[in-house]
Write a protein that holds these residues in place. Structure first.
Motif, mmCIF file in Angstrom:
data_model
loop_
_atom_site.group_PDB
_atom_site.id
_atom_site.type_symbol
_atom_site.label_atom_id
_atom_site.label_comp_id
_atom_site.label_asym_id
_atom_site.label_seq_id
_atom_site.Cartn_x
_atom_site.Cartn_y
_atom_site.Cartn_z
ATOM 1 N N SER A 144 0.745 -1.329 -0.087
ATOM 2 C CA SER A 144 0.248 0.074 0.056
ATOM 3 C C SER A 144 0.767 1.326 0.032
ATOM 4 O O SER A 144 0.490 2.373 -0.352
ATOM 5 C CB SER A 144 -0.939 0.011 1.214
ATOM 6 N N GLY A 147 -1.412 2.131 -2.705
ATOM 7 C CA GLY A 147 -2.666 2.202 -1.821
ATOM 8 C C GLY A 147 -3.813 2.559 -2.448
ATOM 9 O O GLY A 147 -4.936 1.896 -2.137
ATOM 10 N N TRP A 148 -3.871 3.317 -3.459
ATOM 11 C CA TRP A 148 -5.263 3.434 -4.334
ATOM 12 C C TRP A 148 -5.753 2.306 -4.868
ATOM 13 O O TRP A 148 -6.843 2.050 -4.757
ATOM 14 C CB TRP A 148 -4.880 4.511 -5.377
ATOM 15 N N GLY A 207 -7.289 0.569 -1.906
ATOM 16 C CA GLY A 207 -8.491 1.096 -1.492
ATOM 17 C C GLY A 207 -9.584 0.825 -2.445
ATOM 18 O O GLY A 207 -10.839 0.650 -1.853
ATOM 19 N N GLY A 249 -13.005 -1.145 -0.859
ATOM 20 C CA GLY A 249 -14.390 -0.690 -1.136
ATOM 21 C C GLY A 249 -15.360 -1.552 -1.934
ATOM 22 O O GLY A 249 -16.480 -1.584 -1.737
#
Length: 487
Positions: free
Chosen positions: A412, A416-417, A420, A424
């Motif tokens: 990450s 990290g995106w 994420g 989600g």
């Protein structure tokens, strides 16, 4: 749910066939494809070889976990069954929720690697990447619809080519290693190193195929541990040696200049031209074997989830002639075919990282399932033919979850995106799951959560057979101890 509402697969494969399916699934394209891209695209150095060695750690925990749970509860689509029965219904639903988009990407990753190595051959270098990707995906979709026996027969030939090509690179390459090529470790930073660690780890997460096959293995209670043990020794040894040798035989700048099909170009440095082309052929065949088993493994997870109606029962349907879950195969295959053109211009490192992240999340779920096994299914654990002592089982569960969490935290730092987006997507699964539960109760009077907590009749019978075998083994061992004492 009555077993009469769906058909069981009646084609069987043995120990040899099962081992080759898993070896082909694990070895794949990764060891051939990623080292050069990690060095050229991500600025990594010789730590790529260290990353490959460290991948052995989570793989060992994964295999021990799969051995224990698969030996105690053999079932088609095992990963789905273990999440739902050993943790809770939502976690069973979560696995296919993650599997479907990740396997779309997995096919594209393998097809991308195939196309890159095909363009290494002068005869094919003029063909667009997207056309080569279609050329490998479509035949293996058809092959998997035609049946597990045919899949296995093709796999025997393909795995032989892969092993031959890998040994051709590893054995002479070992004598050409320049230790100076391993200098300058960890100059690219922690985040980049974790990208290498996580992306390379996808090659080692193919062992769950043994439990996903389930009912298609002859004597699954006995053969699951044997298949896992044999395939692990073969796969891990070859892949680790290939990456270590690939980093050691040429300077790092070599891969910056020869990023595409880099391992094949490295083979030119110490092999005759024909040998280098054989190494490239092994890489191409690595895409074949993994695509071959990708549809096999994950279509069984979807088929098993559909038998519970966690996803529509429509996807549990078997082909009347070939006895394959063809609708589940098409669910995995068709959207990926649509995505080929835009994906053909991306980087395989990103695709591999996304796949590895979902695998690591699956490893954490599997760790919880392993921890719960002795409590939820005490008799099946107690009399499993393969049984980890309880303290060892708990250590493996905790260590596996901890290693996966560290890997995810490390990657990450760079991606990290991506993590994420995956988290989600997992959060979105919960309202969809609750809707599915309410919908089935209202339309069919089906209590999905209750159904997802118990095994089907045929799985109960298979698990009971394993328990009887385990009790007989314990009795035999007890008699041997008594005899020894008397002597």
């Amino acid at each position: 749910m009555s077993d009469a509402e769906f058909s069981l697969i009646d084609e069987k494969i043995g120990l040899f066939g099962g081992t080759l399916l898993i070896v082909g699934n694990v070895i794949a394209m990764t060891a051939f494809l990623l080292p050069a891209h990690l060095i050229a695209d991500d600025g990594l150095g010789p730590e790529v070889a260290v990353a490959m060695l460290l991948v052995i750690l989570p793989v060992t925990f994964s295999i021990l976990s799969t051995l224990q749970i698969g030996g105690a509860m053999p079932a088609a689509g095992g990963s789905y069954v273990y999440g739902s029965r050993l943790i809770g219904p939502f976690f069973g639903f979560l696995l296919p929720w993650l599997v479907i988009p990740s396997i779309w990407l997995g096919q594209l990753y393998l097809a991308f690697g195939f196309a890159e190595f095909m363009q290494f051959f002068p005869t094919f270098d003029w063909i667009p990447m997207w056309a080569l990707m279609y050329a490998v995906m479509i035949p293996f979709i058809a092959l998997n619809i035609l049946g597990i026996r045919l899949v296995t027969q093709v796999q025997i030939v393909l795995v032989s080519i892969i092993i031959g090509g890998m040994l051709l690179f590893i054995v002479p390459g070992t004598f050409e290693i320049d230790t100076a090529n391993y200098s300058g470790m960890f100059e690219s930073g922690t985040g980049a190193f974790f990208v290498a660690l996580v992306s390379l780890s996808i090659a080692m997460h193919g062992f769950n195929l043994a439990t996903d096959l389930g009912e298609e293995l002859e004597d699954p209670v006995t053969n699951i541990p044997r298949v896992l043990g044999l395939s692990a020794i073969i796969s891990i040894s070859l892949m680790t040696a290939l990456v270590v040798v690939a980093v050691g035989v040429v300077p790092l700048d070599f891969y910056v200049e020869n990023r595409d099909a880099g391992v094949a170009y490295a083979a030119f440095e110490f092999l005759p031209t024909a040998g280098a082309y054989l190494v490239a052929t092994a890489a191409v065949v690595g895409a074949f074997t993994s695509l071959n088993t990708l549809y096999t493994a994950y279509s069984r997870q979807l088929m098993r989830a559909a038998r519970d109606e966690a996803i529509p029962l429509f996807f549990a349907k078997l082909h009347p002639e070939y006895q394959t879950p063809y609708r589940a195969i098409l669910l995995l295959a068709v959207p990926a075919l649509i995505m080929v053109p835009p994906i053909s211009s991306t980087t395989p490192v990103l695709m591999a990282s996304v796949l590895a992240m979902t695998s690591l999340i699956g490893a954490i779920i599997s760790s919880v399932a392993l921890w719960n096994l002795p409590k939820r299914f005490e008799r099946r654990y107690e009399y499993s033919i393969y049984k980890l002592p309880l303290p060892v089982l708990k250590f493996v569960a905790v260590a596996s979850a901890l290693v996966a969490t560290v890997f995810l935290a490390g990657v990450s730092l760079e991606l990290g995106w991506v993590l994420g987006i995956i988290l989600g997507w997992m959060v979105l699964a919960y309202p969809v799951y609750k809707y599915r539960v309410r919908s089935l109760r209202a339309k069919k009077g089906v209590d999905l959560e209750k159904r997802m907590k118990s095994l089907h009749d045929y799985e109960e019978e298979r698990a009971e057979a394993g328990s009887r075998a385990g009790r007989e083994n314990e009795s035999d061992s007890g008699r041997e101890v008594e005899t020894d004492a008397e002597d």
